[in-house]
Scaffold this motif. Structure first.
Motif: not given
Length: 76
Positions: A30-43
């Protein structure tokens, strides 16, 4: 199974692109980029899981400090 932290990622990087960076070293579970819940942008960080420890250690050694989409990866 080895869980690899990937930091200093480009904010435009997708899960698939992260997977592609690690694929030459072996199977990527698996490969997962963590996203900010509020903005939907990558952290700017994510995680890659690789079942083969030797392949994962090789990927860490080879990719740490490498340029990916204009940013020097931090992999550990």
């Amino acid at each position: 199974m080895m869980n690899i932290y990937c930091g200093n990622l480009s904010y435009q990087l997708t899960d698939d692109e992260l997977r592609e960076a690690f694929a030459p070293f072996g199977e990527v579970a698996s490969a997962k980029v963590i996203m900010d819940r509020d903005t939907g942008r990558s952290k700017g960080f994510g995680f890659v899981e690789m079942p083969d420890r030797a392949a994962a250690e090789s990927a860490i050694e080879q990719l740490n400090g490498q340029d990916l989409k204009g940013r020097a990866l931090r992999v550990n």
